[in-house]
Design a protein around this motif. Structure first.
Motif, mmCIF file in Angstrom:
data_model
loop_
_atom_site.group_PDB
_atom_site.id
_atom_site.type_symbol
_atom_site.label_atom_id
_atom_site.label_comp_id
_atom_site.label_asym_id
_atom_site.label_seq_id
_atom_site.Cartn_x
_atom_site.Cartn_y
_atom_site.Cartn_z
ATOM 1 N N GLY A 67 0.786 -1.223 0.000
ATOM 2 C CA GLY A 67 0.000 0.000 0.000
ATOM 3 C C GLY A 67 0.817 1.271 0.000
ATOM 4 N N MET A 68 2.125 1.160 0.119
ATOM 5 C CA MET A 68 2.992 2.339 0.051
ATOM 6 C C MET A 68 3.165 2.717 -1.418
ATOM 7 N N ALA A 69 3.084 3.987 -1.711
ATOM 8 C CA ALA A 69 3.137 4.462 -3.094
ATOM 9 C C ALA A 69 4.481 4.138 -3.741
ATOM 10 N N ILE A 70 4.435 3.361 -4.803
ATOM 11 C CA ILE A 70 5.624 3.045 -5.600
ATOM 12 C C ILE A 70 5.586 3.942 -6.822
ATOM 13 N N LYS A 71 6.527 4.855 -6.919
ATOM 14 C CA LYS A 71 6.570 5.802 -8.039
ATOM 15 C C LYS A 71 7.712 5.503 -9.002
ATOM 16 N N ASP A 72 8.598 4.586 -8.636
ATOM 17 C CA ASP A 72 9.713 4.205 -9.492
ATOM 18 C C ASP A 72 9.219 3.216 -10.543
ATOM 19 N N ALA A 73 9.461 3.519 -11.816
ATOM 20 C CA ALA A 73 8.932 2.700 -12.911
ATOM 21 C C ALA A 73 9.394 1.248 -12.827
ATOM 22 N N ALA B 151 5.713 4.406 -14.789
ATOM 23 C CA ALA B 151 5.081 4.846 -13.539
ATOM 24 C C ALA B 151 4.116 5.994 -13.786
ATOM 25 N N ASP B 152 4.532 6.978 -14.565
ATOM 26 C CA ASP B 152 3.635 8.099 -14.865
ATOM 27 C C ASP B 152 2.377 7.618 -15.577
ATOM 28 N N PHE B 153 2.548 6.706 -16.522
ATOM 29 C CA PHE B 153 1.415 6.131 -17.243
ATOM 30 C C PHE B 153 0.460 5.429 -16.288
ATOM 31 N N ALA B 154 0.978 4.500 -15.472
ATOM 32 C CA ALA B 154 0.127 3.695 -14.589
ATOM 33 C C ALA B 154 -0.620 4.573 -13.592
ATOM 34 N N TRP B 155 0.098 5.456 -12.942
ATOM 35 C CA TRP B 155 -0.536 6.327 -11.958
ATOM 36 C C TRP B 155 -1.541 7.262 -12.625
ATOM 37 N N GLY B 156 -1.210 7.758 -13.808
ATOM 38 C CA GLY B 156 -2.114 8.654 -14.523
ATOM 39 C C GLY B 156 -3.424 7.981 -14.892
ATOM 40 N N VAL B 157 -3.349 6.785 -15.456
ATOM 41 C CA VAL B 157 -4.568 6.054 -15.825
ATOM 42 C C VAL B 157 -5.363 5.709 -14.569
ATOM 43 N N ALA B 158 -4.682 5.248 -13.542
ATOM 44 C CA ALA B 158 -5.377 4.869 -12.308
ATOM 45 C C ALA B 158 -6.101 6.060 -11.702
#
Length: 187
Positions: free
Chosen positions: A26-32, A117-124
């Protein structure tokens, strides 16, 4: 971590699950690359217990070249056969082959200037509906949308249930039970 704290029910089975729950899940993973590693592990978990994957995580890292997409994308049929003989990992041909294909898809995104990472977080985040995040759901509208976008980019073994588990593990949604001590920290 204190063993007397209230945790999500799935995290009470043993110390490995408890420690993973308390320190990582549940910790935010921002590294691609770390996010891709978690997606690979979640795909191997499908149909099995997360405890099984955690017990084999270091073996997976060794078997898949430290989850380096450039190295994994170079795997051949010989490597697939080698991995099918590796008792240290989950030996599922479709999952192994999907990991190699997903390394290619990851690299294709990178080559086009699209950060994983930007893609996944953006879509989510674009598809997140506040009322849908719950520890009891198996998939959501956001996981369906992200699954669809991953498949468009060539990813395999990324159905909405696997993607939702990945989203929870990577902190894109808060899957902690409301009375879990980690719930507010991951909000």
């Amino acid at each position: 971590m204190d063993s007397h704290r209230h945790r999500c029910k799935w995290a009470c089975g043993n110390m490995l699950l408890r420690d993973y729950h308390d320190a990582e899940w549940g910790m935010a993973i921002k590294d691609a690359r770390a996010l891709w590693e978690m997606l690979v592990l979640e795909s191997f978990q499908a149909g099995l217990s997360w405890n099984t994957v955690l017990q084999k995580r270091e073996n997976f890292r060794r078997a898949f070249a430290g989850f380096d997409p450039e190295k994994v994308a170079q795997f051949t049929e010989h490597d697939v056969q080698r991995l099918m003989q590796d008792a240290g990992i989950i030996r599922a041909r479709l999952k192994i082959e999907a990991t190699v294909k997903n390394a290619h898809a990851y690299l294709q995104m990178q080559a086009k200037g699209e950060d994983f990472a930007d893609f996944a977080w953006g879509v989510a985040q674009q598809n997140f509906v506040k009322t849908e995040h719950s520890h009891a759901l198996a998939q959501t509208l956001a996981s369906e949308a992200l699954s669809k976008e991953l498949k468009k980019r060539g990813f395999r073994f990324v159905g909405p249930v696997i993607v939702y588990a990945w989203m929870q593990a990577a902190g894109m949604v808060n899957g902690h039970e409301p009375d879990c001590f980690r719930h507010h920290a991951c909000e």
